[in-house]
Design a protein around this motif. Structure first.
Motif, PDB file in Angstrom:
ATOM      1  N   ASN A 102     -36.332 -30.290  38.150  1.00 46.05           N
ATOM      2  CA  ASN A 102     -36.569 -29.195  38.939  1.00 46.05           C
ATOM      3  C   ASN A 102     -35.357 -28.620  39.093  1.00 46.05           C
ATOM      4  N   PRO A 103     -35.641 -27.614  38.424  1.00 43.98           N
ATOM      5  CA  PRO A 103     -33.563 -27.131  38.341  1.00 43.98           C
ATOM      6  C   PRO A 103     -33.879 -26.872  39.064  1.00 43.98           C
ATOM      7  N   PHE A 104     -34.786 -25.790  40.332  1.00 49.77           N
ATOM      8  CA  PHE A 104     -34.822 -25.310  41.478  1.00 49.77           C
ATOM      9  C   PHE A 104     -34.524 -25.619  42.575  1.00 49.77           C
ATOM     10  N   SER A 105     -34.951 -26.835  42.768  1.00 48.35           N
ATOM     11  CA  SER A 105     -34.516 -28.089  43.755  1.00 48.35           C
ATOM     12  C   SER A 105     -32.860 -28.365  44.001  1.00 48.35           C
ATOM     13  N   PRO A 145     -31.416 -22.877  43.675  1.00 55.96           N
ATOM     14  CA  PRO A 145     -32.566 -22.040  43.626  1.00 55.96           C
ATOM     15  C   PRO A 145     -32.632 -21.130  42.843  1.00 55.96           C
ATOM     16  N   ASP A 146     -31.464 -20.725  42.540  1.00 54.06           N
ATOM     17  CA  ASP A 146     -30.668 -19.092  41.879  1.00 54.06           C
ATOM     18  C   ASP A 146     -30.851 -19.607  40.672  1.00 54.06           C
ATOM     19  N   GLU A 161     -41.379 -26.161  38.114  1.00 58.90           N
ATOM     20  CA  GLU A 161     -41.007 -26.626  39.584  1.00 58.90           C
ATOM     21  C   GLU A 161     -41.467 -27.454  39.771  1.00 58.90           C
ATOM     22  N   SER A 162     -42.948 -28.044  39.000  1.00 65.12           N
ATOM     23  CA  SER A 162     -43.408 -29.522  39.391  1.00 65.12           C
ATOM     24  C   SER A 162     -43.389 -30.629  39.284  1.00 65.12           C
ATOM     25  N   TYR A 163     -42.090 -30.432  38.504  1.00 64.55           N
ATOM     26  CA  TYR A 163     -41.221 -31.839  37.691  1.00 64.55           C
ATOM     27  C   TYR A 163     -40.508 -32.451  39.119  1.00 64.55           C
ATOM     28  N   ALA A 184     -29.869 -23.862  34.203  1.00 62.85           N
ATOM     29  CA  ALA A 184     -30.072 -25.678  34.994  1.00 62.85           C
ATOM     30  C   ALA A 184     -30.739 -25.835  34.359  1.00 62.85           C
ATOM     31  N   VAL A 185     -30.520 -27.508  33.637  1.00 62.82           N
ATOM     32  CA  VAL A 185     -31.193 -28.638  33.169  1.00 62.82           C
ATOM     33  C   VAL A 185     -32.241 -28.979  33.359  1.00 62.82           C
ATOM     34  N   TRP A 186     -33.562 -28.853  32.898  1.00 62.76           N
ATOM     35  CA  TRP A 186     -34.540 -29.763  33.253  1.00 62.76           C
ATOM     36  C   TRP A 186     -35.030 -30.828  32.278  1.00 62.76           C
ATOM     37  N   GLN A 187     -34.102 -31.153  31.478  1.00 61.97           N
ATOM     38  CA  GLN A 187     -34.666 -32.695  30.979  1.00 61.97           C
ATOM     39  C   GLN A 187     -33.214 -32.962  30.561  1.00 61.97           C
ATOM     40  N   VAL A 188     -33.138 -33.985  30.185  1.00 59.73           N
ATOM     41  CA  VAL A 188     -32.198 -35.404  29.972  1.00 59.73           C
ATOM     42  C   VAL A 188     -32.593 -36.488  29.446  1.00 59.73           C
ATOM     43  N   ALA A 189     -32.272 -36.595  28.508  1.00 63.29           N
ATOM     44  CA  ALA A 189     -32.739 -37.746  27.205  1.00 63.29           C
ATOM     45  C   ALA A 189     -31.748 -38.696  27.015  1.00 63.29           C
ATOM     46  N   VAL A 190     -30.840 -39.857  27.478  1.00 60.91           N
ATOM     47  CA  VAL A 190     -30.293 -40.451  26.558  1.00 60.91           C
ATOM     48  C   VAL A 190     -30.771 -42.328  25.886  1.00 60.91           C
TER      49      VAL A 190
END
Length: 193
Positions: free
Chosen positions: A44-47, A50-51, A70-72, A21-27
């Protein structure tokens, strides 16, 4: 570049959009050659998924831990902010008023953006972007093939940036997209006249 350009880059937990999954997107949003906005979101990709699997190499390269991810912020909240930002620049009366995506190996990024939207129950990204894109990676490969540039055996963004003496903090989505934009402008000036 003229038109509505959405320079886009992502950082992910691995290379497979079905497992990772993605954890950072910049544009960077540019309209008719003028930068209108820069946006950088951490997720937070798990939000929303979850898998989500964590590739060891991707984690090490980005100096990440599961706890850091998880802190994101919550994925859906970031997606809402991202969508609102895009809609600010949309003419709601014109269904053809869309962004052209620009990136480095943009197909990779768009697979993850699409998976991010779907994981959050949204599917309207493509009402905001064209099916076409400007892939600077493809342009570099063509110029290499034509003998116009020589970056050796690799056309990876850090290698190409170094070849052209462009400052670059590899594996940070905002730095990646800024150097991609700068690289495209350089290639247009030097090779596409």
């Amino acid at each position: 570049m003229l038109g509505k350009i959405l320079y886009l880059d992502v950082e992910t937990t691995g290379l497979d959009a079905t497992k990772h999954a993605v954890w950072q997107v910049a544009v960077i949003i540019e309209i008719n050659g003028e930068v209108k906005e820069r946006w950088n979101g951490f997720i937070n990709p798990f939000s929303s998924k979850p898998d989500t699997e964590l590739d060891d190499y991707a984690m090490k390269m980005n100096k990440l831990t599961r706890e850091k991810l998880e802190s994101y912020p919550n994925s859906k909240d970031v997606l809402v902010d991202f969508s609102k930002m895009l809609y600010k620049y949309k003419d709601k009366t014109d269904k053809y008023d869309k962004f052209t995506i620009c990136g480095y190996n943009s197909n990779f990024d768009m697979k993850f953006i699409e998976a991010w939207y779907l994981a959050n129950g949204a599917n309207h990204l493509f009402s905001q972007v064209h099916y076409k894109d400007v892939d600077v990676f493809a342009l570099v490969k063509v110029l290499q093939h034509l003998g116009k540039i020589d970056t050796g055996w690799s056309q990876a963004l850090p290698v190409v940036a170094k070849h052209f003496n462009l400052e670059h903090d590899a594996h940070d989505a905002m730095s990646d997209i800024e150097v991609t934009k700068e690289l495209l402008e350089l290639l247009e000036r030097e090779y596409l006249k």
